[in-house]
Design a protein around this motif. Sequence first.
Motif, PDB file in Angstrom:
ATOM      1  N   GLY A 160      -5.616   6.851  10.999  1.00 43.14           N
ATOM      2  CA  GLY A 160      -4.549   5.897  11.270  1.00 43.14           C
ATOM      3  C   GLY A 160      -3.450   5.877  10.228  1.00 43.14           C
ATOM      4  N   ALA A 161      -3.603   6.668   9.159  1.00 45.77           N
ATOM      5  CA  ALA A 161      -2.605   6.643   8.085  1.00 45.77           C
ATOM      6  C   ALA A 161      -1.223   7.010   8.599  1.00 45.77           C
ATOM      7  CB  ALA A 161      -3.022   7.593   6.961  1.00 45.77           C
ATOM      8  N   GLU A 217     -12.066   4.818   4.445  1.00 45.05           N
ATOM      9  CA  GLU A 217     -11.928   4.463   3.035  1.00 45.05           C
ATOM     10  C   GLU A 217     -10.729   5.230   2.505  1.00 45.05           C
ATOM     11  OE1 GLU A 217     -15.557   5.034   0.862  1.00 45.05           O
ATOM     12  OE2 GLU A 217     -16.779   4.121   2.446  1.00 45.05           O
ATOM     13  N   ALA A 218      -9.545   4.630   2.630  1.00 45.18           N
ATOM     14  CA  ALA A 218      -8.296   5.334   2.326  1.00 45.18           C
ATOM     15  C   ALA A 218      -8.300   5.884   0.905  1.00 45.18           C
ATOM     16  CB  ALA A 218      -7.111   4.403   2.527  1.00 45.18           C
ATOM     17  N   ASP A 219      -7.883   7.139   0.792  1.00 44.98           N
ATOM     18  CA  ASP A 219      -7.895   7.817  -0.505  1.00 44.98           C
ATOM     19  C   ASP A 219      -6.559   8.515  -0.716  1.00 44.98           C
ATOM     20  OD1 ASP A 219      -9.054   8.806  -2.902  1.00 44.98           O
ATOM     21  OD2 ASP A 219      -9.382  10.736  -1.921  1.00 44.98           O
ATOM     22  N   ILE A 220      -5.989   8.365  -1.898  1.00 47.75           N
ATOM     23  CA  ILE A 220      -4.719   9.012  -2.218  1.00 47.75           C
ATOM     24  C   ILE A 220      -4.990  10.267  -3.036  1.00 47.75           C
ATOM     25  CG2 ILE A 220      -2.529   8.801  -3.451  1.00 47.75           C
ATOM     26  CD1 ILE A 220      -2.550   5.836  -2.802  1.00 47.75           C
ATOM     27  N   ARG A 221      -4.547  11.415  -2.513  1.00 45.71           N
ATOM     28  CA  ARG A 221      -4.667  12.697  -3.193  1.00 45.71           C
ATOM     29  C   ARG A 221      -3.343  13.443  -3.061  1.00 45.71           C
ATOM     30  NH1 ARG A 221      -9.262  12.649   0.128  1.00 45.71           N
ATOM     31  NH2 ARG A 221      -8.572  14.445   1.373  1.00 45.71           N
ATOM     32  N   ASN A 235      -9.245  14.480   8.381  1.00 44.42           N
ATOM     33  CA  ASN A 235      -8.326  14.478   7.234  1.00 44.42           C
ATOM     34  C   ASN A 235      -6.899  14.108   7.620  1.00 44.42           C
ATOM     35  OD1 ASN A 235     -10.363  15.296   5.311  1.00 44.42           O
ATOM     36  ND2 ASN A 235     -10.248  17.322   6.262  1.00 44.42           N
ATOM     37  N   GLU A 236      -6.767  13.185   8.547  1.00 43.61           N
ATOM     38  CA  GLU A 236      -5.438  12.644   8.832  1.00 43.61           C
ATOM     39  C   GLU A 236      -4.868  12.047   7.547  1.00 43.61           C
ATOM     40  OE1 GLU A 236      -3.265   9.074  11.424  1.00 43.61           O
ATOM     41  OE2 GLU A 236      -5.331   9.650  11.876  1.00 43.61           O
ATOM     42  N   HIS A 237      -3.573  12.254   7.342  1.00 41.44           N
ATOM     43  CA  HIS A 237      -2.957  11.738   6.122  1.00 41.44           C
ATOM     44  C   HIS A 237      -1.483  11.430   6.363  1.00 41.44           C
ATOM     45  CE1 HIS A 237      -2.453  16.136   6.050  1.00 41.44           C
ATOM     46  NE2 HIS A 237      -1.293  15.912   5.422  1.00 41.44           N
ATOM     47  N   PHE A 238      -0.887  10.746   5.405  1.00 45.77           N
ATOM     48  CA  PHE A 238       0.513  10.352   5.474  1.00 45.77           C
ATOM     49  C   PHE A 238       1.139  10.615   4.109  1.00 45.77           C
ATOM     50  CE2 PHE A 238       3.690   6.655   6.068  1.00 45.77           C
ATOM     51  CZ  PHE A 238       4.572   7.472   6.765  1.00 45.77           C
ATOM     52  N   HIS A 239       2.242  11.367   4.103  1.00 53.30           N
ATOM     53  CA  HIS A 239       2.921  11.675   2.851  1.00 53.30           C
ATOM     54  C   HIS A 239       3.585  10.413   2.304  1.00 53.30           C
ATOM     55  CE1 HIS A 239       2.281  15.789   4.143  1.00 53.30           C
ATOM     56  NE2 HIS A 239       2.799  16.244   3.021  1.00 53.30           N
ATOM     57  N   LEU A 240       3.238  10.044   1.090  1.00 58.28           N
ATOM     58  CA  LEU A 240       3.791   8.816   0.511  1.00 58.28           C
ATOM     59  C   LEU A 240       5.282   8.933   0.217  1.00 58.28           C
ATOM     60  CD1 LEU A 240       0.900   7.618  -1.810  1.00 58.28           C
ATOM     61  CD2 LEU A 240       1.452   6.932   0.529  1.00 58.28           C
ATOM     62  N   GLU A 241       5.790  10.143   0.128  1.00 59.50           N
ATOM     63  CA  GLU A 241       7.237  10.333   0.011  1.00 59.50           C
ATOM     64  C   GLU A 241       7.946   9.681   1.199  1.00 59.50           C
ATOM     65  OE1 GLU A 241      10.510  13.985  -0.210  1.00 59.50           O
ATOM     66  OE2 GLU A 241       8.454  14.398   0.425  1.00 59.50           O
ATOM     67  N   ASN A 242       7.363   9.859   2.395  1.00 65.37           N
ATOM     68  CA  ASN A 242       7.966   9.278   3.594  1.00 65.37           C
ATOM     69  C   ASN A 242       7.607   7.809   3.765  1.00 65.37           C
ATOM     70  OD1 ASN A 242       9.353  11.608   4.366  1.00 65.37           O
ATOM     71  ND2 ASN A 242       7.529  12.443   5.366  1.00 65.37           N
ATOM     72  N   GLY A 257       6.353  10.602  10.234  1.00 63.51           N
ATOM     73  CA  GLY A 257       5.224  11.490  10.023  1.00 63.51           C
ATOM     74  C   GLY A 257       5.697  12.926   9.888  1.00 63.51           C
ATOM     75  N   LEU A 258       4.772  13.818   9.566  1.00 64.39           N
ATOM     76  CA  LEU A 258       5.052  15.248   9.514  1.00 64.39           C
ATOM     77  C   LEU A 258       4.084  15.972  10.448  1.00 64.39           C
ATOM     78  CD1 LEU A 258       5.658  15.858   5.691  1.00 64.39           C
ATOM     79  CD2 LEU A 258       7.363  15.641   7.514  1.00 64.39           C
ATOM     80  N   PRO A 259       4.507  17.098  11.020  1.00 61.66           N
ATOM     81  CA  PRO A 259       3.676  17.773  12.024  1.00 61.66           C
ATOM     82  C   PRO A 259       2.304  18.196  11.543  1.00 61.66           C
ATOM     83  CG  PRO A 259       5.919  18.626  12.051  1.00 61.66           C
ATOM     84  CD  PRO A 259       5.814  17.747  10.838  1.00 61.66           C
TER      85      PRO A 259
END
Length: 457
Positions: A117-118, A105-109, A431-438, A421-423
């Motif tokens: 998989g983000a 359940e993708a969540d933006i924080r 808590n896998e996540h993806f920075h929305l800046e990238n 991605g970032l390291p």
Amino acid sequence: MDQSIITYLTENREKHLAELKDFLAIPSISSLPEHKEDVQKAANWVATALEQIGMENIKVHPTKGHPVVYGEWLKAEGKPTVLIYAHYDVQPVDPLHLWESPPFEADIRDEKLYARGASDDKGQGFMHVKALQAILETTGTLPINVKFLIEGEEEIGSPNLPAFVEENKELLSSDIIVISDTSMMERGKPTICYGLRGLCGVQIDVKGPKGDLHSGLYGGAVQNPIHALVEIVNSFHNKNGQITVEGFYDQVAELTPAEKEAYLALGIKDESFINQLGVTEMFGEDGYTTLERTWVRPTLEVNGIYGGFQGEGIKTVLPSEAHAKITCRLVPDQDPDTIVELLQAHIKAHTPSGVTVEVSLFDKGAPFVTPFDHPAIQAAGRAYEKVYNVPTSFTRGGGSIPIVATFDQILEKPVVLMGFGLPDENFHAPNEHFHLENFDKGMETLCHYWFELEDSL
């Protein structure tokens, strides 16, 4: 590149994120049989996404395991053809209780998108689809020809993809292969990984007496398998950190002066590694920096060693067997099969009397490198710099992605690893996540790249 493309991405950002959330909601865990239907559902989702942006000849190809999705757009006559690879399968989510929000359940924080998989690799693969859609929607055409190959078994080692690639070489023919499944060095510092180390792994099984013996009755009269194993393991290196297996370095391609200068220019000191790792000092092969040791030099490491009594207290036993797991990270032009043969010969020559030894192979993959001065690599660097406004770093990766070497060997085309991605994004962990800046800058970078490639190849 027309500014309308960037405007399109900006205006459709929320729509794109909603679509990505739908994709991330599919628990396409390739390693768990109970998720087989979910993996198929994710493949169908990808096929539909490709159809919606105007790709053609779309097909969900069955394999002996999970399916491969293919799609293409080949209307840019006389322009380069790019094969874009990604994967839609994900890792398991356990331990579930460590997730701060449900993994599917993708969540933006804090401008980070949290979901399994983000970052690895649904988010990065999705960016390619939307970047091409932005160009098509605003200009009506593409500056390059495109082929998509998106698989569902990367997280289990892509067991069926090499056969698919071999059987479909003509379908997959291209000028370059582009993959976004790696990381930048750090936030705001675009990075192109142009090489990966290969891998071979073996298990060493040392056997002595037919059963465990009382050390008081037989100690000193029978070879101890643990002692024998330690002697074998100790023979792999000298005190200078060099591997002593005869012939191990014979095929190693040396670092070019330009690469050496590029690594020094990164300005990464040993102190940063020491602080990060919590060790007193770095150690390794004499004559090489830490970056060179981890990126362009081969290794031989003991990953596990066991035998005898493992419980609390002491048990005066002379064990009947001992075992070790060994992996070697390989560099161009080392061949995994040759290295295994060298290891077997070395182990045989250094086996003490009184025990027997078996060596079994359990993993292998070839190394890969695309020269970092290749036009496709340099074009990617320029695309990054237009968006991030800092010089692009050119690195090699110490790890292995076997399917990259498979592409290199079978399709024989340059592979460009453009990661966003970032390291610290916890891929493979809770808590896998993806920075929305990238997410934003990455799609813009990809759009610039396709126009850079138009005149570079």
